[in-house]
Design a protein around this motif. Structure first.
Motif, PDB file in Angstrom:
ATOM      1  N   SER A 160       0.828  -1.185   0.004  1.00 12.56           N
ATOM      2  CA  SER A 160      -0.028  -0.089   0.183  1.00 12.56           C
ATOM      3  C   SER A 160       1.001   1.124  -0.131  1.00 12.56           C
ATOM      4  N   THR A 161       1.970   1.154   0.723  1.00  8.38           N
ATOM      5  CA  THR A 161       2.949   2.469   0.714  1.00  8.38           C
ATOM      6  C   THR A 161       3.515   2.547  -0.411  1.00  8.38           C
ATOM      7  N   PHE A 162       3.927   1.558  -1.156  1.00 12.20           N
ATOM      8  CA  PHE A 162       4.476   1.843  -2.395  1.00 12.20           C
ATOM      9  C   PHE A 162       3.645   2.454  -3.330  1.00 12.20           C
ATOM     10  N   HIS A 163       2.248   2.021  -3.323  1.00  8.60           N
ATOM     11  CA  HIS A 163       1.299   2.718  -4.048  1.00  8.60           C
ATOM     12  C   HIS A 163       1.131   4.363  -3.778  1.00  8.60           C
ATOM     13  N   LEU A 164       0.966   4.662  -2.420  1.00  3.90           N
ATOM     14  CA  LEU A 164       0.893   6.089  -1.874  1.00  3.90           C
ATOM     15  C   LEU A 164       2.064   6.701  -2.311  1.00  3.90           C
ATOM     16  N   LEU A 165       3.223   6.258  -2.505  1.00  2.45           N
ATOM     17  CA  LEU A 165       4.374   6.885  -2.877  1.00  2.45           C
ATOM     18  C   LEU A 165       4.370   7.052  -4.302  1.00  2.45           C
ATOM     19  N   GLY A 166       3.644   6.607  -5.127  1.00  3.91           N
ATOM     20  CA  GLY A 166       3.548   6.523  -6.353  1.00  3.91           C
ATOM     21  C   GLY A 166       4.460   5.768  -7.279  1.00  3.91           C
ATOM     22  N   ARG A 167       4.603   4.656  -6.787  1.00  2.00           N
ATOM     23  CA  ARG A 167       5.364   3.620  -7.413  1.00  2.00           C
ATOM     24  C   ARG A 167       4.793   3.344  -8.748  1.00  2.00           C
ATOM     25  N   GLU A 168       5.536   2.945  -9.869  1.00  2.00           N
ATOM     26  CA  GLU A 168       4.989   2.766 -11.124  1.00  2.00           C
ATOM     27  C   GLU A 168       5.555   1.489 -11.489  1.00  2.00           C
ATOM     28  N   LYS A 169       6.804   1.156 -11.056  1.00  2.00           N
ATOM     29  CA  LYS A 169       7.585   0.143 -11.716  1.00  2.00           C
ATOM     30  C   LYS A 169       7.011  -1.162 -10.926  1.00  2.00           C
ATOM     31  N   SER A 170       6.995  -2.316 -11.455  1.00  8.04           N
ATOM     32  CA  SER A 170       6.278  -3.801 -11.186  1.00  8.04           C
ATOM     33  C   SER A 170       7.070  -4.144  -9.838  1.00  8.04           C
ATOM     34  N   VAL A 171       6.511  -5.053  -9.134  1.00  7.51           N
ATOM     35  CA  VAL A 171       7.309  -5.842  -7.954  1.00  7.51           C
ATOM     36  C   VAL A 171       6.856  -7.480  -8.383  1.00  7.51           C
ATOM     37  N   ASN A 172       7.977  -8.065  -7.906  1.00  7.52           N
ATOM     38  CA  ASN A 172       7.923  -9.694  -8.225  1.00  7.52           C
ATOM     39  C   ASN A 172       7.700 -10.079  -6.689  1.00  7.52           C
ATOM     40  N   ILE A 173       6.779 -10.985  -6.600  1.00  9.14           N
ATOM     41  CA  ILE A 173       6.547 -11.596  -5.264  1.00  9.14           C
ATOM     42  C   ILE A 173       6.411 -12.962  -5.421  1.00  9.14           C
ATOM     43  N   TYR A 174       7.381 -13.834  -4.748  1.00 17.15           N
ATOM     44  CA  TYR A 174       7.769 -15.209  -4.974  1.00 17.15           C
ATOM     45  C   TYR A 174       7.104 -15.638  -3.236  1.00 17.15           C
ATOM     46  N   ALA A 175       6.225 -16.603  -3.446  1.00 15.82           N
ATOM     47  CA  ALA A 175       5.484 -17.028  -2.247  1.00 15.82           C
ATOM     48  C   ALA A 175       4.745 -18.044  -2.496  1.00 15.82           C
ATOM     49  N   PRO A 176       4.445 -19.056  -1.438  1.00 20.13           N
ATOM     50  CA  PRO A 176       3.555 -20.157  -1.281  1.00 20.13           C
ATOM     51  C   PRO A 176       2.069 -19.624  -1.998  1.00 20.13           C
ATOM     52  N   LYS A 177       1.505 -20.738  -2.801  1.00 25.99           N
ATOM     53  CA  LYS A 177       0.126 -20.374  -3.275  1.00 25.99           C
ATOM     54  C   LYS A 177      -0.728 -20.024  -2.200  1.00 25.99           C
ATOM     55  N   GLY A 178      -1.528 -19.227  -2.503  1.00 23.94           N
ATOM     56  CA  GLY A 178      -2.443 -18.647  -1.559  1.00 23.94           C
ATOM     57  C   GLY A 178      -2.252 -17.056  -1.142  1.00 23.94           C
ATOM     58  N   LEU A 179      -0.990 -16.689  -1.182  1.00 25.23           N
ATOM     59  CA  LEU A 179      -0.867 -15.334  -0.905  1.00 25.23           C
ATOM     60  C   LEU A 179      -1.410 -14.404  -1.913  1.00 25.23           C
ATOM     61  N   LYS A 180      -1.516 -14.474  -3.153  1.00 21.91           N
ATOM     62  CA  LYS A 180      -1.847 -14.109  -4.235  1.00 21.91           C
ATOM     63  C   LYS A 180      -3.419 -13.777  -3.840  1.00 21.91           C
ATOM     64  N   GLU A 181      -4.185 -14.886  -3.462  1.00 23.24           N
ATOM     65  CA  GLU A 181      -5.692 -14.524  -3.093  1.00 23.24           C
ATOM     66  C   GLU A 181      -5.910 -13.654  -1.950  1.00 23.24           C
ATOM     67  N   ILE A 182      -4.727 -13.832  -0.920  1.00 27.53           N
ATOM     68  CA  ILE A 182      -4.848 -12.888   0.183  1.00 27.53           C
ATOM     69  C   ILE A 182      -4.867 -11.522  -0.008  1.00 27.53           C
ATOM     70  N   ILE A 183      -3.705 -11.001  -0.774  1.00 24.26           N
ATOM     71  CA  ILE A 183      -3.660  -9.862  -1.217  1.00 24.26           C
ATOM     72  C   ILE A 183      -4.802  -9.271  -2.333  1.00 24.26           C
ATOM     73  N   ASP A 184      -5.107  -9.982  -3.141  1.00 20.74           N
ATOM     74  CA  ASP A 184      -6.204  -9.384  -3.955  1.00 20.74           C
ATOM     75  C   ASP A 184      -7.620  -9.208  -3.265  1.00 20.74           C
ATOM     76  N   THR A 185      -7.701 -10.071  -2.288  1.00 19.17           N
ATOM     77  CA  THR A 185      -8.818 -10.025  -1.462  1.00 19.17           C
ATOM     78  C   THR A 185      -8.819  -8.825  -0.841  1.00 19.17           C
ATOM     79  N   HIS A 186      -7.906  -8.427  -0.243  1.00 15.31           N
ATOM     80  CA  HIS A 186      -7.803  -7.304   0.706  1.00 15.31           C
ATOM     81  C   HIS A 186      -7.790  -6.043  -0.195  1.00 15.31           C
ATOM     82  N   PHE A 187      -7.201  -5.978  -1.514  1.00 19.66           N
ATOM     83  CA  PHE A 187      -7.432  -4.745  -2.235  1.00 19.66           C
ATOM     84  C   PHE A 187      -8.585  -4.807  -3.040  1.00 19.66           C
ATOM     85  N   LYS A 188      -9.236  -5.795  -3.114  1.00 23.37           N
ATOM     86  CA  LYS A 188     -10.542  -5.794  -3.659  1.00 23.37           C
ATOM     87  C   LYS A 188     -11.570  -5.070  -2.573  1.00 23.37           C
TER      88      LYS A 188
END
Length: 307
Positions: free
Chosen positions: A77-105
């Motif tokens: 969220s802070t990356f977003h608020l600071l105006g970040r534009e370049k992508s970030v790569n997240i390497y993590a067990p299956k499930g984290l993407k769903e957690i993150i997507d649900t929060h931002f949704k």
């Protein structure tokens, strides 16, 4: 190029306190900054360590217990608020993407940058990232849920030119430098072969770092971390609590030292300390009974990998 370094942001387990932060660390290697785990308080610790947020392009999450990722959504969220534009790569067990997507949704947040999720599920050693300078592998660990450690390895560098010797050979031109750096011998116009070692210096030693938390004592990792320059291995408990370590899927300082000794690593860093042991030097003392080059990690301290 700066020496590779590891800055500890947090090195305790479970519940944060006013002095202790859960797992998070920054590895700086070959110009890249890698965030490894992201427990609560990581943003605050990054600020204290004066590490620039926009330098973090790769985030590695070992497993989905909260003390290893609860700080991540805040950081994104802070990356977003600071105006970040370049992508970030997240390497993590299956499930984290769903957690993150649900929060931002449900917070109705549309990030200004892209997140590339690399979901991990393999229980074998696996290369998950590579660029021209570094390779990163998973290290399957033994914990209560699916968990990976990470192995970071520099790629070999080119040989260094010995300009003093090169200038003695008029036939050598700038266009020949590339082949010399690649280790090729040089042939003069008269057909004389000049061995490469006379015209170049050896490249810097290849350095490596292994992160192993959380895990029980797990001997199969030894072959994956052989001779690494720096090993961070969890030591949640002292040997007096070995049964608790077994029941919770953790290690003692004694067991971490055994792994380090058998793997013949250069240096061992202990971490993921239980808050029930306020004196972290007790972990260091226990490990030194088996492995001499060991330190108990300290928050905001930087450790260097030496050539």
């Amino acid at each position: 190029m700066k020496k590779p370094s590891l800055t500890i942001l947090g090195c305790h387990s479970s519940i944060p306190t006013d002095k202790f932060y859960p797992t998070a660390q920054i590895l700086e290697m070959k110009g890249d900054s890698f965030l490894i785990d992201c427990g609560e308080g990581t943003q605050v610790q990054l600020r204290k360590a004066k590490i620039k947020f926009n330098k973090i392009a790769h985030i590695f999450i070992s497993h989905l217990h909260g003390d290893h990722f609860f700080g991540l959504i805040g950081l994104l969220s802070t990356f977003h608020l600071l105006g970040r534009e370049k992508s970030v790569n997240i390497y993590a067990p299956k499930g984290l993407k769903e957690i993150i997507d649900t929060h931002f949704k449900w917070s109705y947040t549309r990030l200004k940058y892209c997140i590339d999720h690399i979901e991990l599920s393999s229980k074998k050693l696996e290369k998950i990232m590579e660029n021209e300078k570094i390779e990163v592998y998973t290290i399957p660990l033994k914990h209560r849920i699916y968990t990976n450690g990470f192995l970071f390895k520099e790629k070999p560098s080119n040989r260094k030119l010995n300009m003093k010797e090169i200038k003695k050979i008029p036939d050598i031109k700038i266009v020949d430098y590339k082949n010399l750096k690649l280790g090729k011998d040089f042939m003069t116009k008269k057909g004389k072969i000049i061995p490469n070692y006379q015209l170049t210096f050896d490249p810097p030693k290849i350095l490596s770092y292994a992160f192993c938390s959380d895990t029980s004592y797990h001997s199969p990792i030894i072959e994956h971390i052989k001779s690494v320059d720096l090993l961070y291995h969890e030591s949640t408990f002292l040997k007096e609590e070995k049964n608790r370590a077994i029941n919770t899927g953790h290690s003692t300082a004694n067991e971490a030292a055994c792994i380090a000794k058998k793997a013949k690593v250069k240096k061992l860093l202990l971490g993921h300390f239980s808050n029930r042991f306020p004196n972290i030097k007790a972990f260091e003392k226990e490990a030194k009974e088996i492995f001499f080059n060991v330190e108990a990690s300290e928050p905001l301290k930087t450790y260097y990998l030496d050539y």
